[in-house]
Design a protein around this motif. Structure first.
Motif, PDB file in Angstrom:
ATOM      1  N   ARG A 119       0.759  -1.266  -0.026  1.00  0.00           N
ATOM      2  CA  ARG A 119       0.435  -0.333   0.053  1.00  0.00           C
ATOM      3  C   ARG A 119       0.795   1.490  -0.060  1.00  0.00           C
ATOM      4  NH1 ARG A 119      -4.548   0.354   4.541  1.00  0.00           N
ATOM      5  NH2 ARG A 119      -5.445  -0.956   2.976  1.00  0.00           N
ATOM      6  N   TYR A 122       3.388   0.850  -3.243  1.00  0.00           N
ATOM      7  CA  TYR A 122       3.396   0.986  -4.598  1.00  0.00           C
ATOM      8  C   TYR A 122       1.429   1.742  -4.807  1.00  0.00           C
ATOM      9  CZ  TYR A 122       1.096  -1.889  -8.594  1.00  0.00           C
ATOM     10  OH  TYR A 122       0.136  -2.238 -10.010  1.00  0.00           O
ATOM     11  N   ILE A 123       0.679   0.798  -4.135  1.00  0.00           N
ATOM     12  CA  ILE A 123      -0.712   1.589  -4.305  1.00  0.00           C
ATOM     13  C   ILE A 123      -0.679   3.287  -4.604  1.00  0.00           C
ATOM     14  CG2 ILE A 123      -3.335   1.075  -3.586  1.00  0.00           C
ATOM     15  CD1 ILE A 123      -3.054  -1.579  -3.403  1.00  0.00           C
ATOM     16  N   LEU A 126      -0.109   5.135  -7.213  1.00  0.00           N
ATOM     17  CA  LEU A 126      -1.028   4.788  -8.435  1.00  0.00           C
ATOM     18  C   LEU A 126      -1.525   6.324  -8.538  1.00  0.00           C
ATOM     19  CD1 LEU A 126      -2.351   2.068  -7.619  1.00  0.00           C
ATOM     20  CD2 LEU A 126      -0.057   2.329  -9.405  1.00  0.00           C
ATOM     21  N   ALA A 154      -9.425  -3.980  -5.749  1.00  0.00           N
ATOM     22  CA  ALA A 154     -10.076  -2.880  -6.276  1.00  0.00           C
ATOM     23  C   ALA A 154     -11.323  -3.190  -6.932  1.00  0.00           C
ATOM     24  CB  ALA A 154      -9.400  -2.154  -7.292  1.00  0.00           C
ATOM     25  N   LEU A 186      -9.092   6.902  -7.170  1.00  0.00           N
ATOM     26  CA  LEU A 186      -8.405   6.442  -5.651  1.00  0.00           C
ATOM     27  C   LEU A 186      -9.021   7.894  -4.631  1.00  0.00           C
ATOM     28  CD1 LEU A 186      -4.962   7.209  -7.820  1.00  0.00           C
ATOM     29  CD2 LEU A 186      -5.846   5.076  -6.410  1.00  0.00           C
ATOM     30  N   VAL A 191      -9.246   1.957  -3.826  1.00  0.00           N
ATOM     31  CA  VAL A 191      -9.037   1.432  -5.777  1.00  0.00           C
ATOM     32  C   VAL A 191     -10.045   1.568  -6.214  1.00  0.00           C
ATOM     33  CG1 VAL A 191      -7.403   0.901  -7.623  1.00  0.00           C
ATOM     34  CG2 VAL A 191      -6.883   1.445  -5.255  1.00  0.00           C
TER      35      VAL A 191
END
Length: 310
Positions: A119, A122-123, A126, A154, A186, A191
């Motif tokens: 999280r 990476y996330i 985004l 997601a 987001l 997501v």
């Protein structure tokens, strides 16, 4: 964009790799993985009465304590069903310690900490329009849930799965199917993905067919004025009304004309028969991002179907 070098892939992606298998082979290798902070994967074989996940390793069993099973478990914002449903499937984890048991040394593992890293690293980075890999995990009437990294979810709303409308996501996906998705929103760490943009424009799909051909399709809608037949996930044509046909039937259709200015393909229904075809892996026209704008309809068409990711 698709982040080819990230370790934060859908859960199960690392499971069969030689690097992963080597790192979980022995206690010594697991100790080194702990020192390196590596994310590994192995199969969960049991969820015990205290909802600890028991993981099968080549060197014996490891344990993911209940509170370490997923982000939100300790706080009560994630239900234990997310642990129960991991049994007999690969789970990701980092090694956080070892304990002595009557059978030897048992590794203590944390899936939660792997997810927290995913999280944060990476996330959280985004952006709308990024095209990312995902794996379908659950199908509901309103959409498809997918894993976008380390088991983190997601949602693809049903309206965003394809331009050609479907009654249920199972018409397009199967559980475990690997797909691509474009980040559409987001909000508060949640997501949402869209899928239809990656399946091509009207012109790209229509270019696969020619007037005068007879091809296979699926009946998606039966209306008083005609029968809509899906030719590809992002392309449907209209045939004249026919009694006795039903949604979901396999069809053979003759292409009478292709009309880009009206966004229409006129069909003649040759035959329709029962029989459910399993969803096929998606064929993508777009595999990389980021996307800022996408228009499905041709320039000369007054009906505009579009997506903006700005």
């Amino acid at each position: 964009m698709i982040m080819e070098k990230t370790v934060y892939r859908p859960e199960g992606s690392l499971f069969h790799t030689p690097e992963n298998q080597s790192a979980i082979a022995t206690i010594t290798e697991l100790m080194q993985a702990q020192a390196d902070g590596r994310i590994l994967e192995a199969r969960a074989v049991r969820c015990d009465v205290e909802h600890n996940l028991i993981v099968q390793l080549p060197c014996g069993e490891g344990i993911i304590p209940h509170a370490e099973g997923a982000v939100g478990i300790a706080e009560g914002t994630t239900r234990d069903i997310v642990l129960i449903t991991r049994v007999n499937k690969p789970v990701c984890f980092v090694v956080i310690g070892f304990e002595q048991t009557a059978d030897g040394c048992r590794p203590i593992l944390s899936r939660r900490r792997a997810q927290e890293r995913c999280r944060a690293e990476y996330i959280a980075h985004l952006k709308r329009g990024d095209v990312i890999p995902a794996r379908i995990t659950r199908l509901e009437t309103f959409g498809a849930f997918c894993d976008i990294g380390c088991g983190l979810p997601a949602l693809i709303p049903i309206a965003d799965i394809s331009v050609s409308r479907i009654a249920h996501p199972r018409d397009r996906f199967t559980t475990g199917m690997e797909i691509l998705g474009v980040v559409s929103s987001l909000e508060n760490g949640r997501v949402c993905l869209s899928h239809r943009e990656l399946l091509g424009t009207w012109e790209e799909n229509a270019a696969l067919f020619n007037a005068g051909e007879t091809i296979a399709g699926i009946i998606r809608s039966v209306e008083p004025y005609g029968v809509f037949v899906e030719l590809t996930p992002n392309l449907a044509g209209l045939a004249e009304p026919r009694e006795g046909v039903r949604v979901g039937q396999q069809a053979a259709v003759y292409i009478k004309s292709v009309q880009p200015d009206k966004l229409k393909i006129k069909l003649a229904l040759i035959d329709a028969q029962d029989g459910v075809a399993a969803p096929q892996p998606p064929q993508y026209f777009i595999t990389q991002g980021p996307l800022s704008y996408w228009r499905y309809s041709p320039a000369e068409c007054s009906r505009v179907i579009e997506s903006s990711f700005v």
